[in-house]
Design a protein around this motif. Structure first.
Motif, PDB file in Angstrom:
ATOM      1  N   GLU A   1      50.027  31.619  27.061  1.00 27.50           N
ATOM      2  CA  GLU A   1      49.274  31.767  28.315  1.00 27.50           C
ATOM      3  C   GLU A   1      49.756  32.986  29.089  1.00 27.50           C
ATOM      4  N   ILE A   2      51.109  33.188  29.123  1.00 26.82           N
ATOM      5  CA  ILE A   2      51.639  34.355  29.825  1.00 26.82           C
ATOM      6  C   ILE A   2      51.169  35.642  29.159  1.00 26.82           C
ATOM      7  N   ALA A   3      51.189  35.621  27.835  1.00 25.53           N
ATOM      8  CA  ALA A   3      50.710  36.813  27.125  1.00 25.53           C
ATOM      9  C   ALA A   3      49.258  37.096  27.458  1.00 25.53           C
ATOM     10  N   ALA A   4      48.454  36.005  27.493  1.00 25.88           N
ATOM     11  CA  ALA A   4      47.043  36.193  27.839  1.00 25.88           C
ATOM     12  C   ALA A   4      46.901  36.708  29.269  1.00 25.88           C
ATOM     13  N   GLN A   5      47.700  36.132  30.205  1.00 22.56           N
ATOM     14  CA  GLN A   5      47.630  36.560  31.593  1.00 22.56           C
ATOM     15  C   GLN A   5      48.074  38.026  31.731  1.00 22.56           C
ATOM     16  N   LEU A   6      49.190  38.353  30.983  1.00 24.15           N
ATOM     17  CA  LEU A   6      49.647  39.733  31.043  1.00 24.15           C
ATOM     18  C   LEU A   6      48.598  40.686  30.486  1.00 24.15           C
ATOM     19  N   GLY A   7      47.952  40.239  29.397  1.00 27.50           N
ATOM     20  CA  GLY A   7      46.881  41.082  28.849  1.00 27.50           C
ATOM     21  C   GLY A   7      45.744  41.271  29.837  1.00 27.50           C
ATOM     22  N   ALA A   8      45.372  40.147  30.480  1.00 25.35           N
ATOM     23  CA  ALA A   8      44.308  40.244  31.480  1.00 25.35           C
ATOM     24  C   ALA A   8      44.743  41.104  32.657  1.00 25.35           C
ATOM     25  N   LEU A   9      46.053  40.949  33.040  1.00 29.79           N
ATOM     26  CA  LEU A   9      46.555  41.747  34.144  1.00 29.79           C
ATOM     27  C   LEU A   9      46.539  43.237  33.801  1.00 29.79           C
ATOM     28  N   ASP A  10      46.945  43.535  32.585  1.00 24.99           N
ATOM     29  CA  ASP A  10      46.907  44.930  32.184  1.00 24.99           C
ATOM     30  C   ASP A  10      45.478  45.485  32.218  1.00 24.99           C
ATOM     31  N   GLU A  11      44.547  44.644  31.755  1.00 20.06           N
ATOM     32  CA  GLU A  11      43.153  45.094  31.798  1.00 20.06           C
ATOM     33  C   GLU A  11      42.691  45.335  33.240  1.00 20.06           C
ATOM     34  N   GLU A  12      43.087  44.403  34.139  1.00 24.43           N
ATOM     35  CA  GLU A  12      42.695  44.543  35.543  1.00 24.43           C
ATOM     36  C   GLU A  12      43.326  45.801  36.147  1.00 24.43           C
ATOM     37  N   ARG A  13      44.606  45.998  35.798  1.00 28.77           N
ATOM     38  CA  ARG A  13      45.269  47.174  36.333  1.00 28.77           C
ATOM     39  C   ARG A  13      44.590  48.462  35.839  1.00 28.77           C
ATOM     40  N   GLU A  14      44.211  48.434  34.560  1.00 27.06           N
ATOM     41  CA  GLU A  14      43.526  49.609  34.037  1.00 27.06           C
ATOM     42  C   GLU A  14      42.179  49.831  34.752  1.00 27.06           C
ATOM     43  N   LYS A  15      41.487  48.731  34.983  1.00 25.49           N
ATOM     44  CA  LYS A  15      40.212  48.854  35.696  1.00 25.49           C
ATOM     45  C   LYS A  15      40.439  49.348  37.129  1.00 25.49           C
ATOM     46  N   LEU A  16      41.472  48.765  37.771  1.00 21.65           N
ATOM     47  CA  LEU A  16      41.739  49.185  39.141  1.00 21.65           C
ATOM     48  C   LEU A  16      42.204  50.640  39.205  1.00 21.65           C
ATOM     49  N   ALA A  17      43.023  51.006  38.178  1.00 18.19           N
ATOM     50  CA  ALA A  17      43.466  52.398  38.161  1.00 18.19           C
ATOM     51  C   ALA A  17      42.308  53.348  37.930  1.00 18.19           C
ATOM     52  N   ALA A  18      41.302  52.890  37.166  1.00 22.57           N
ATOM     53  CA  ALA A  18      40.148  53.758  36.907  1.00 22.57           C
ATOM     54  C   ALA A  18      39.277  53.910  38.160  1.00 22.57           C
ATOM     55  N   GLN A  19      39.317  52.894  39.024  1.00 22.58           N
ATOM     56  CA  GLN A  19      38.508  52.979  40.241  1.00 22.58           C
ATOM     57  C   GLN A  19      39.203  53.896  41.254  1.00 22.58           C
ATOM     58  N   THR A  20      38.464  54.568  41.991  1.00 24.40           N
ATOM     59  CA  THR A  20      39.012  55.479  42.997  1.00 24.40           C
ATOM     60  C   THR A  20      39.531  54.729  44.214  1.00 24.40           C
ATOM     61  N   GLU A  21      38.973  53.611  44.522  1.00 23.40           N
ATOM     62  CA  GLU A  21      39.405  52.857  45.690  1.00 23.40           C
ATOM     63  C   GLU A  21      39.638  51.389  45.289  1.00 23.40           C
ATOM     64  N   LEU A  22      40.664  50.827  45.891  1.00 20.95           N
ATOM     65  CA  LEU A  22      40.946  49.398  45.653  1.00 20.95           C
ATOM     66  C   LEU A  22      40.460  48.609  46.851  1.00 20.95           C
ATOM     67  N   SER A  23      39.680  47.661  46.535  1.00 22.92           N
ATOM     68  CA  SER A  23      39.202  46.806  47.626  1.00 22.92           C
ATOM     69  C   SER A  23      40.282  45.778  47.984  1.00 22.92           C
ATOM     70  N   ALA A  24      40.185  45.234  49.106  1.00 17.74           N
ATOM     71  CA  ALA A  24      41.149  44.239  49.569  1.00 17.74           C
ATOM     72  C   ALA A  24      41.120  42.986  48.681  1.00 17.74           C
ATOM     73  N   LYS A  25      39.919  42.700  48.198  1.00 16.09           N
ATOM     74  CA  LYS A  25      39.803  41.530  47.331  1.00 16.09           C
ATOM     75  C   LYS A  25      40.534  41.758  46.017  1.00 16.09           C
ATOM     76  N   SER A  26      40.409  42.972  45.447  1.00 16.41           N
ATOM     77  CA  SER A  26      41.088  43.289  44.189  1.00 16.41           C
ATOM     78  C   SER A  26      42.605  43.280  44.377  1.00 16.41           C
ATOM     79  N   ALA A  27      43.079  43.821  45.517  1.00 16.31           N
ATOM     80  CA  ALA A  27      44.513  43.806  45.789  1.00 16.31           C
ATOM     81  C   ALA A  27      45.050  42.386  45.904  1.00 16.31           C
ATOM     82  N   ALA A  28      44.259  41.514  46.577  1.00 16.47           N
ATOM     83  CA  ALA A  28      44.683  40.111  46.692  1.00 16.47           C
ATOM     84  C   ALA A  28      44.752  39.445  45.322  1.00 16.47           C
ATOM     85  N   GLN A  29      43.762  39.749  44.492  1.00 16.42           N
ATOM     86  CA  GLN A  29      43.773  39.185  43.138  1.00 16.42           C
ATOM     87  C   GLN A  29      44.974  39.666  42.342  1.00 16.42           C
ATOM     88  N   VAL A  30      45.293  40.984  42.487  1.00  9.85           N
ATOM     89  CA  VAL A  30      46.456  41.513  41.772  1.00  9.85           C
ATOM     90  C   VAL A  30      47.733  40.830  42.256  1.00  9.85           C
TER      91      VAL A  30
END
Length: 375
Positions: A143-172
């Motif tokens: 489960e941790i591996a899956a969460q870390l994988g999902a987190l990495d994907e989210e981080r990559e998506k967030l890094a690709a975005q120019t702006e981070l919304s407050a909702k995305s930051a809360a999720q991170v």
């Protein structure tokens, strides 16, 4: 003229006087001879009495010396009796102490066995818990591996975005906290797993110690039975009078079959019944001293020689050897030996003491063996 001549010569008394004097002299000589002989006989008798008296005095002195030695020996014997009595009293006290210690050891052994069973059950439960924890650990790691994988994907998506919304930051942030919580839970599970393994090792060590204690107690029981076996053999040898045809081989009495049975039968002879009466009496004396918690048995083994037998009653040597052992056991039961303390076995010709093929070997192999042993 003649008469006148006679009157002139007178009467001649001299010859008669000489005869009387000779007779008196002979009487005196005879009396002196009798006196001399009597004196010689009396002197010899007195000398014999003196010698007899001296011999009696010597014998009296020897008897006095012997009496003194006997008194000294009696004093030494009485001293030895006192010492033996003290030793016997000490030995009795030690025996009572040993019996008490044995009872205590038996109770402790029983408790240890019960604790061992509880420990085994607890080990089984701990093993089950360890298996469950291992499974949970694997699931959490996945489960941790899956969460870390999902987190990495989210981080990559967030890094690709120019702006981070407050909702995305809360999720991170929420994902980070979840990952930290999962890691903390994983560390707690690992610590619990290590503790369970340590407890399992401690239980294994305790079980090994209990096994050693059990083996030691069993060895003590075997040694105790060995002492009673020695007493039994010693008393039985005294009863049998040290017969040369009855031998002790190892821990067994070996009795030739000819002393107990006629050839080819299982009928006890009168001499055999007398010997078995002595055996039953001796066994009863020894059995009264054996503690009730020692599980002993008197084993009767029948053996034959290698020559085959084939009768209606005994088709083979197995039947003959077994029937002889059973006959002895049944007779001992009639003499008061408990049936649950007796064992009858027949081995036929298959356990010879002498592998030879001659009459001497046959006589050695035809035997009854008596053994006091554990059940």
């Amino acid at each position: 003229m003649t008469s006148l001549a006679r009157r002139r010569r007178g009467i001649d008394f001299w010859p008669g006087f000489v005869d009387a004097l000779s007779s008196l002299l002979m009487v005196l000589v005879f009396m002196l001879l009798i006196f001399t002989i009597g004196q010689f006989v009396l002197s010899d008798a007195l000398s014999g009495r003196d010698r007899a008296l001296a011999q009696l005095n010597a014998e009296l002195a020897q008897l006095a010396k012997t009496l003194s030695m006997e008194q000294d020996a009696k004093a030494v014997a009485m001293k030895q009796v006192d010492e033996l009595s003290a030793t016997l009293a000490t030995a009795s006290g030690e025996r009572d102490a040993l019996r008490l210690s044995l009872d205590t050891t038996q109770a402790a052994l029983t408790q240890a066995q019960a604790r061992g069973e509880e420990d085994q059950a607890q080990i089984a439960r701990l093993s089950s818990d360890i298996s469950a924890l291992d499974e949970l650990k694997r699931q959490l790691e996945a489960e941790i591996a899956a969460q870390l994988g999902a987190l990495d994907e989210e981080r990559e998506k967030l890094a690709a975005q120019t702006e981070l919304s407050a909702k995305s930051a809360a999720q991170v942030e929420l994902l980070n906290r979840q990952v930290a919580a999962l890691r903390l839970q994983l560390e707690e599970i690992a610590a619990s797993l290590d503790l369970a393994r340590a407890q399992g090792k401690a239980k294994d060590v305790r079980i090994e110690e209990l096994g050693k204690e059990l083996n030691l107690a069993l060895a003590q029981r075997v040694n105790e039975l060995q002492r009673y076996r020695s007493d039994f053999f010693g008393k039985l040898r005294e009863v049998l009078g040290g017969r040369s045809d009855i031998q002790i081989v190892g821990d067994r009495f070996v009795v030739p079959s000819e002393l107990l049975f006629a050839s080819g039968t299982d009928e006890l002879t009168p001499v055999a019944r007398q010997q078995l009466d002595s055996l039953a009496t001796t066994l009863s004396e020894v059995a009264s001293e054996i503690p009730s918690d020692v599980d002993w048995v008197l084993r009767i083994d029948g053996h034959t020689d290698r020559r085959p037998i084939a009768t209606g009653r005994f088709p083979s040597n197995w039947e003959l050897s077994s029937a002889r052992a059973i006959a002895i056991v049944k007779y001992l039961v009639t003499r008061g030996v408990p049936a649950n303390r007796l064992s009858a076995n027949g081995f036929g010709e298959f356990r010879p003491l002498d592998p030879g093929d001659n009459e001497a070997a046959y006589a050695i192999n035809r035997r009854i063996e008596i053994q006091l042993t554990n059940r």
